[in-house]
Design an enzyme around this catalytic site. Structure first.
Site, PDB file in Angstrom:
ATOM      1  N   LYS A  41      -1.909  -2.765   7.957  1.00  0.00           N
ATOM      2  CA  LYS A  41      -3.073  -2.360   8.727  1.00  0.00           C
ATOM      3  C   LYS A  41      -3.111  -3.093  10.062  1.00  0.00           C
ATOM      4  O   LYS A  41      -2.755  -4.270  10.151  1.00  0.00           O
ATOM      5  CB  LYS A  41      -4.358  -2.659   7.939  1.00  0.00           C
ATOM      6  CG  LYS A  41      -4.570  -1.753   6.733  1.00  0.00           C
ATOM      7  CD  LYS A  41      -5.911  -2.021   6.080  1.00  0.00           C
ATOM      8  CE  LYS A  41      -6.175  -1.042   4.953  1.00  0.00           C
ATOM      9  NZ  LYS A  41      -7.502  -1.279   4.325  1.00  0.00           N
ATOM     10  N   ARG A  87       0.840  -1.189   0.000  1.00  0.00           N
ATOM     11  CA  ARG A  87       0.000   0.000   0.000  1.00  0.00           C
ATOM     12  C   ARG A  87       0.882   1.248   0.000  1.00  0.00           C
ATOM     13  O   ARG A  87       2.022   1.228   0.449  1.00  0.00           O
ATOM     14  CB  ARG A  87      -0.919   0.009   1.220  1.00  0.00           C
ATOM     15  CG  ARG A  87      -1.830  -1.213   1.327  1.00  0.00           C
ATOM     16  CD  ARG A  87      -2.622  -1.179   2.621  1.00  0.00           C
ATOM     17  NE  ARG A  87      -3.540  -2.315   2.743  1.00  0.00           N
ATOM     18  CZ  ARG A  87      -3.226  -3.461   3.342  1.00  0.00           C
ATOM     19  NH1 ARG A  87      -2.021  -3.612   3.884  1.00  0.00           N
ATOM     20  NH2 ARG A  87      -4.103  -4.446   3.417  1.00  0.00           N
ATOM     21  N   HIS A 141      -3.746  -9.215   3.352  1.00  0.00           N
ATOM     22  CA  HIS A 141      -5.177  -9.339   3.611  1.00  0.00           C
ATOM     23  C   HIS A 141      -5.421 -10.318   4.756  1.00  0.00           C
ATOM     24  O   HIS A 141      -4.848 -11.412   4.772  1.00  0.00           O
ATOM     25  CB  HIS A 141      -5.920  -9.843   2.373  1.00  0.00           C
ATOM     26  CG  HIS A 141      -6.034  -8.809   1.305  1.00  0.00           C
ATOM     27  ND1 HIS A 141      -6.277  -9.125  -0.013  1.00  0.00           N
ATOM     28  CD2 HIS A 141      -5.946  -7.459   1.350  1.00  0.00           C
ATOM     29  CE1 HIS A 141      -6.338  -8.018  -0.724  1.00  0.00           C
ATOM     30  NE2 HIS A 141      -6.138  -6.998   0.068  1.00  0.00           N
ATOM     31  N   ARG A 172      -1.085  -1.614  -7.392  1.00  0.00           N
ATOM     32  CA  ARG A 172      -1.111  -2.764  -6.477  1.00  0.00           C
ATOM     33  C   ARG A 172      -2.003  -3.864  -7.041  1.00  0.00           C
ATOM     34  O   ARG A 172      -1.642  -5.049  -7.056  1.00  0.00           O
ATOM     35  CB  ARG A 172      -1.622  -2.283  -5.116  1.00  0.00           C
ATOM     36  CG  ARG A 172      -1.984  -3.350  -4.082  1.00  0.00           C
ATOM     37  CD  ARG A 172      -2.347  -2.613  -2.790  1.00  0.00           C
ATOM     38  NE  ARG A 172      -3.152  -3.393  -1.868  1.00  0.00           N
ATOM     39  CZ  ARG A 172      -2.655  -4.166  -0.898  1.00  0.00           C
ATOM     40  NH1 ARG A 172      -1.351  -4.279  -0.763  1.00  0.00           N
ATOM     41  NH2 ARG A 172      -3.463  -4.811  -0.076  1.00  0.00           N
ATOM     42  N   TYR A 174     -10.456  -8.746  -4.578  1.00  0.00           N
ATOM     43  CA  TYR A 174      -9.471  -7.759  -4.977  1.00  0.00           C
ATOM     44  C   TYR A 174      -8.743  -8.147  -6.250  1.00  0.00           C
ATOM     45  O   TYR A 174      -8.236  -7.301  -6.971  1.00  0.00           O
ATOM     46  CB  TYR A 174      -8.454  -7.621  -3.832  1.00  0.00           C
ATOM     47  CG  TYR A 174      -7.516  -6.461  -3.935  1.00  0.00           C
ATOM     48  CD1 TYR A 174      -6.247  -6.616  -4.491  1.00  0.00           C
ATOM     49  CD2 TYR A 174      -7.875  -5.221  -3.454  1.00  0.00           C
ATOM     50  CE1 TYR A 174      -5.366  -5.570  -4.572  1.00  0.00           C
ATOM     51  CE2 TYR A 174      -7.003  -4.155  -3.520  1.00  0.00           C
ATOM     52  CZ  TYR A 174      -5.742  -4.334  -4.078  1.00  0.00           C
ATOM     53  OH  TYR A 174      -4.880  -3.274  -4.148  1.00  0.00           O
ATOM     54  N   HIS A 217      -3.143   2.354  -5.811  1.00  0.00           N
ATOM     55  CA  HIS A 217      -4.027   1.208  -5.589  1.00  0.00           C
ATOM     56  C   HIS A 217      -4.184   0.389  -6.867  1.00  0.00           C
ATOM     57  O   HIS A 217      -4.179  -0.846  -6.843  1.00  0.00           O
ATOM     58  CB  HIS A 217      -5.391   1.684  -5.095  1.00  0.00           C
ATOM     59  CG  HIS A 217      -6.384   0.579  -4.921  1.00  0.00           C
ATOM     60  ND1 HIS A 217      -6.305  -0.340  -3.900  1.00  0.00           N
ATOM     61  CD2 HIS A 217      -7.485   0.233  -5.638  1.00  0.00           C
ATOM     62  CE1 HIS A 217      -7.304  -1.204  -3.998  1.00  0.00           C
ATOM     63  NE2 HIS A 217      -8.030  -0.876  -5.042  1.00  0.00           N
TER      64      HIS A 217
END
Length: 323
Positions: free
Chosen positions: A198, A174, A295, A272, A304, A269
């Site tokens: 994250k 990211r 993820h 990615r 995705y 994004h």
């Protein structure tokens, strides 16, 4: 009519609601350890919800305890009437449920109306991606040349930009993860990056030879030109020597893809997503891609990324006994 800023909304909230929102934001940041972008998004959604509640209540200083199912539904209905997309409604409903559940745990409310709040099922559209040949064209170092300016600073910025794009596409991290990289996060011998994703979850991501060459050029030459007192251990630096801003990465990505004929207008994004799709089309295992992307759920990776129908057919012909 333009939407008001979150700051102005918060300033105009009644005292009890403003205090509750501040407490909730601290909870998201310190207890749940969410990223700054996620905290900002949840705060903005809950601020809008509490503003709606203050308009519904006749009393001058309503509390979170006044928030009931009718108020939640009327808030979503108002958003829907103004043209909010299904994905936006689903996200805001999720933010509301998170807030009402926290309110009960924090002792600000006795009942959680969010447990009975339904929301439209979000439909997630796939972002546009680069074709492999378009990615090659975008990453061609000659596309980053500017012979008219050969100053050390301009050369250093070109070396940085090349390394940024190679790392973004080669690792699929990211943009916030890229700008957060420190020098100690790079293992050039093994060609891996240590990434803090994250929820402060750490993972190790490999990168290839082109990214390694671009990183070596930047770290051994360009970074030394831009580095200053405020650089610290940041890998990628801005013009003034501080840590590179995510907005600069987005501007760079859009500018470079715009130079490729027929390529879609994508940001980090999209780059990615392009890398993940190319990995899958090349035969990579879905769980390996999940690990690289960071993820938590395989279902997120399945949404995705998408696999070409040609590859699916080839896999079927190769693996199924009745193909």
């Amino acid at each position: 009519m333009a939407r008001r800023s979150t700051e102005s909304t918060i300033r105009e909230l009644p005292p009890a609601l403003s205090a509750a929102l501040a407490q909730y934001t601290r909870h998201l940041r310190s207890e749940r350890n969410l990223s700054s972008a996620t905290v900002a998004g949840y705060t903005a959604d809950v601020a809008a919800l509490l503003e709606h509640l203050s308009r519904l209540c006749a009393q001058t200083d309503p509390t979170v305890a006044e928030l009931d199912l009718a108020a939640l539904r009327s808030w979503l209905a108002r958003l829907r009437s103004t043209g909010a997309a299904r994905t936006s409604l689903a996200r805001r409903a999720a933010a509301a449920r998170s807030f009402t559940a926290w309110s009960v745990r924090a002792g600000l409310a006795e009942h959680d109306p969010g447990t009975r709040l339904s929301s439209p099922r979000a439909t997630r559209s796939l972002p546009p991606i680069l074709q492999p040949e378009q990615a090659e064209a975008m990453l061609d170092p000659s596309a980053n040349a500017a012979p008219e300016d050969q100053s050390p600073e301009a050369t250093a910025l070109r070396e940085r930009d090349q390394a940024v794009l190679e790392v973004l596409y080669g690792t699929m991290i990211r943009v916030s993860e890229l700008t957060g990289l420190n020098l100690t996060d790079i293992d050039r011998r093994r060609r891996v990056l240590r990434v803090l994703g994250k929820g402060a979850k750490e993972r190790t991501v490999p990168y290839g030879v082109p990214a390694d060459r671009a990183l070596a050029q930047w770290l051994d030459h360009g970074r030394l030109v831009l580095a200053g007192v405020g650089s610290g251990s940041a890998v990628f630096l801005g013009v003034r020597g501080g840590r590179m801003d995510p907005r600069a990465v987005r501007t760079l990505t859009h500018a470079r893809t715009a130079q490729v004929p027929g390529a879609p207008d994508i940001g980090p994004h999209g780059l990615r997503h392009s890398g993940a799709t190319h990995l899958l089309d090349g035969g990579a295992d879905l769980r390996a891609v999940q690990e690289m992307l960071g993820h938590a759920s395989l279902a997120t990776t399945q949404i995705y990324t998408h696999i070409s129908s040609d590859r699916l057919a080839a896999v079927y012909r190769q693996a199924h006994p009745r193909a």
